[in-house]
Write a protein that holds these residues in place. Structure first.
Motif, mmCIF file in Angstrom:
data_model
loop_
_atom_site.group_PDB
_atom_site.id
_atom_site.type_symbol
_atom_site.label_atom_id
_atom_site.label_comp_id
_atom_site.label_asym_id
_atom_site.label_seq_id
_atom_site.Cartn_x
_atom_site.Cartn_y
_atom_site.Cartn_z
ATOM 1 N N ARG A 180 -10.775 8.057 -11.468
ATOM 2 C CA ARG A 180 -12.099 7.745 -12.017
ATOM 3 C C ARG A 180 -11.988 7.097 -13.384
ATOM 4 O O ARG A 180 -12.714 6.155 -13.709
ATOM 5 N N GLN A 181 -11.071 7.564 -14.212
ATOM 6 C CA GLN A 181 -10.882 6.962 -15.533
ATOM 7 C C GLN A 181 -10.390 5.520 -15.412
ATOM 8 O O GLN A 181 -10.823 4.643 -16.163
ATOM 9 N N VAL A 203 -13.386 3.353 -14.377
ATOM 10 C CA VAL A 203 -14.286 3.118 -15.514
ATOM 11 C C VAL A 203 -13.653 2.121 -16.487
ATOM 12 O O VAL A 203 -14.344 1.230 -17.008
ATOM 13 N N ALA A 204 -12.348 2.238 -16.709
ATOM 14 C CA ALA A 204 -11.667 1.300 -17.609
ATOM 15 C C ALA A 204 -11.831 -0.140 -17.120
ATOM 16 O O ALA A 204 -12.149 -1.049 -17.906
ATOM 17 N N LEU A 205 -11.633 -0.369 -15.832
ATOM 18 C CA LEU A 205 -11.773 -1.711 -15.271
ATOM 19 C C LEU A 205 -13.186 -2.255 -15.442
ATOM 20 O O LEU A 205 -13.386 -3.412 -15.816
ATOM 21 N N LEU A 206 -14.175 -1.406 -15.181
ATOM 22 C CA LEU A 206 -15.560 -1.858 -15.273
ATOM 23 C C LEU A 206 -15.963 -2.131 -16.718
ATOM 24 O O LEU A 206 -16.731 -3.051 -16.996
ATOM 25 N N ILE A 207 -15.440 -1.342 -17.652
ATOM 26 C CA ILE A 207 -15.675 -1.627 -19.075
ATOM 27 C C ILE A 207 -15.094 -2.988 -19.430
ATOM 28 O O ILE A 207 -15.753 -3.822 -20.072
ATOM 29 N N LEU A 208 -13.864 -3.229 -19.000
ATOM 30 C CA LEU A 208 -13.188 -4.493 -19.319
ATOM 31 C C LEU A 208 -13.889 -5.692 -18.686
ATOM 32 O O LEU A 208 -13.828 -6.802 -19.210
ATOM 33 N N THR A 229 -22.406 10.831 -17.645
ATOM 34 C CA THR A 229 -21.064 11.133 -17.128
ATOM 35 C C THR A 229 -20.099 9.998 -17.468
ATOM 36 O O THR A 229 -18.937 10.244 -17.823
ATOM 37 N N VAL A 230 -20.583 8.766 -17.363
ATOM 38 C CA VAL A 230 -19.748 7.609 -17.717
ATOM 39 C C VAL A 230 -19.328 7.703 -19.176
ATOM 40 O O VAL A 230 -18.159 7.455 -19.516
ATOM 41 N N LYS A 231 -20.246 8.071 -20.036
ATOM 42 C CA LYS A 231 -19.924 8.168 -21.469
ATOM 43 C C LYS A 231 -18.872 9.240 -21.735
ATOM 44 O O LYS A 231 -17.978 9.068 -22.575
ATOM 45 N N VAL A 232 -18.952 10.341 -20.984
ATOM 46 C CA VAL A 232 -17.951 11.401 -21.120
ATOM 47 C C VAL A 232 -16.581 10.888 -20.673
ATOM 48 O O VAL A 232 -15.567 11.105 -21.357
ATOM 49 N N ILE A 233 -16.548 10.194 -19.525
ATOM 50 C CA ILE A 233 -15.286 9.652 -19.009
ATOM 51 C C ILE A 233 -14.717 8.629 -19.981
ATOM 52 O O ILE A 233 -13.502 8.585 -20.219
ATOM 53 N N ARG A 234 -15.589 7.830 -20.558
ATOM 54 C CA ARG A 234 -15.150 6.819 -21.525
ATOM 55 C C ARG A 234 -14.498 7.476 -22.741
ATOM 56 O O ARG A 234 -13.446 7.027 -23.212
ATOM 57 N N LYS A 235 -15.093 8.543 -23.236
ATOM 58 C CA LYS A 235 -14.512 9.270 -24.371
ATOM 59 C C LYS A 235 -13.150 9.843 -24.002
ATOM 60 O O LYS A 235 -12.193 9.784 -24.790
ATOM 61 N N GLN A 236 -13.065 10.402 -22.789
ATOM 62 C CA GLN A 236 -11.776 10.949 -22.330
ATOM 63 C C GLN A 236 -10.717 9.848 -22.252
ATOM 64 O O GLN A 236 -9.563 10.051 -22.633
ATOM 65 N N LEU A 237 -11.137 8.695 -21.739
ATOM 66 C CA LEU A 237 -10.234 7.555 -21.595
ATOM 67 C C LEU A 237 -9.708 7.096 -22.945
ATOM 68 O O LEU A 237 -8.494 6.904 -23.121
ATOM 69 N N ILE A 246 -7.142 5.410 -28.635
ATOM 70 C CA ILE A 246 -7.803 4.205 -29.118
ATOM 71 C C ILE A 246 -9.257 4.538 -29.453
ATOM 72 O O ILE A 246 -9.756 5.617 -29.119
ATOM 73 N N SER A 247 -9.929 3.585 -30.100
ATOM 74 C CA SER A 247 -11.315 3.834 -30.495
ATOM 75 C C SER A 247 -12.230 2.639 -30.257
ATOM 76 O O SER A 247 -13.382 2.650 -30.659
ATOM 77 N N SER A 248 -11.717 1.591 -29.583
ATOM 78 C CA SER A 248 -12.549 0.404 -29.373
ATOM 79 C C SER A 248 -12.194 -0.281 -28.057
ATOM 80 O O SER A 248 -11.099 -0.091 -27.510
ATOM 81 N N GLN A 249 -13.130 -1.113 -27.596
ATOM 82 C CA GLN A 249 -12.888 -1.875 -26.373
ATOM 83 C C GLN A 249 -11.772 -2.896 -26.584
ATOM 84 O O GLN A 249 -11.010 -3.192 -25.657
ATOM 85 N N ALA A 250 -11.673 -3.426 -27.800
ATOM 86 C CA ALA A 250 -10.604 -4.383 -28.103
ATOM 87 C C ALA A 250 -9.238 -3.750 -27.905
ATOM 88 O O ALA A 250 -8.317 -4.363 -27.341
ATOM 89 N N GLU A 251 -9.094 -2.495 -28.332
ATOM 90 C CA GLU A 251 -7.826 -1.789 -28.146
ATOM 91 C C GLU A 251 -7.586 -1.475 -26.678
ATOM 92 O O GLU A 251 -6.445 -1.535 -26.199
ATOM 93 N N LEU A 252 -8.663 -1.168 -25.954
ATOM 94 C CA LEU A 252 -8.537 -0.925 -24.516
ATOM 95 C C LEU A 252 -8.024 -2.177 -23.814
ATOM 96 O O LEU A 252 -7.142 -2.114 -22.952
#
Length: 265
Positions: free
Chosen positions: A205-206, A209-214, A232-240, A246-252
């Protein structure tokens, strides 16, 4: 259908050149006569391997500067046009702004790759010359004209769609596809590569979510696609982010881009 002067002649030349090395240029010249185009990128997408660049032409060199090194090597897996291939969208004309995820213009793929091309508008014909293969004739407006397509341009481009798709399917009918594209395989690759390369153990699941964020989806959009709440997505995003330290989408994006390249190849 009213076409500009000489467009019929150029269409005839494109038809006559089917099966020859002159086809791609003839197709571009015809379309460019119908409505101004700054650049074109003709790509074949497959189920189980990297895309092939069939033809590329531009005045503004930045448009294709990273095409081979970044896009073809793996970043195509984040592209809205590749998503059309995966979804087996109906043949026809698509505009990037209409098919892009809701946060596409704010995501790191857009900032790191797409914005650097100077493209300000892009449309693409999607055709299916053989099983498992789609050919996309992408037509862009970039910094060289600094103009988006007009409503008249888009209307004419849409009306030409059956002709363009038929020409493309005739010319590239010998392209061969194989295998099946699987989003589950892609997430599995990210999980395995993440563990090997980053010492990060992601859950399926993580990774989803990472792929969809990217790709540029908001938490609401991700929730709708995965059938879960945006909280739930926000919780998974924090876990990821915490797992990846990391702390940003750029780092992801920086973390996952090399992993995408492994799957893309």
């Amino acid at each position: 259908m009213h076409l500009p002067n000489s467009a019929e002649k150029l269409l005839g030349e494109a038809i006559a050149s089917i099966g020859s090395n002159a086809f791609e240029s003839a197709l571009f010249q015809w379309l460019n006569r119908c409505f101004q185009i700054d650049n074109t990128t003709m790509l074949a997408y497959f189920q189980d391997r990297q895309p092939d660049v069939l033809f590329a032409q531009t005045v503004e060199k930045r448009v294709h500067e990273k095409l081979d090194s970044d896009y073809i090597s793996g970043i195509y897996l984040l592209d809205p046009f590749h998503a059309l291939h995966v979804e087996k969208a109906p043949r026809g004309l698509y505009r990037l702004k209409d098919i892009a995820p809701d946060q596409f213009h704010r995501n790191e793929y857009f900032a790191a790759y797409y914005q650097r091309t100077t493209l300000i508008d892009e449309i693409g014909y999607v055709a299916y010359p053989s099983d498992g293969v789609s050919v996309h004739v992408c037509l862009g407006r970039d910094a060289s004209s600094a103009r988006k397509y007009s409503s008249r341009d888009l209307l004419l481009a849409g009306r030409l769609s059956p002709i363009v798709c038929s020409l493309v399917e005739q010319h590239w009918s010998d392209l061969e596809g194989g295998g099946e594209y699987s989003e589950a395989d892609l997430t599995s690759t990210l999980i395995t590569a993440g563990e090997q390369e980053l010492d990060v153990r992601l859950s399926p699941r993580q990774a989803e979510v990472a792929l969809l964020i990217l790709r540029g989806h908001s938490s609401v959009s991700i929730g709708l696609r995965l059938g879960i709440s945006f909280q739930t997505v926000k919780v998974i995003r924090k876990q990821l982010y915490r797992k990846c330290n990391i702390s940003s989408q750029a780092e992801l994006f920086s973390c996952f881009m090399p992993l995408l390249a492994k799957h893309g190849s």
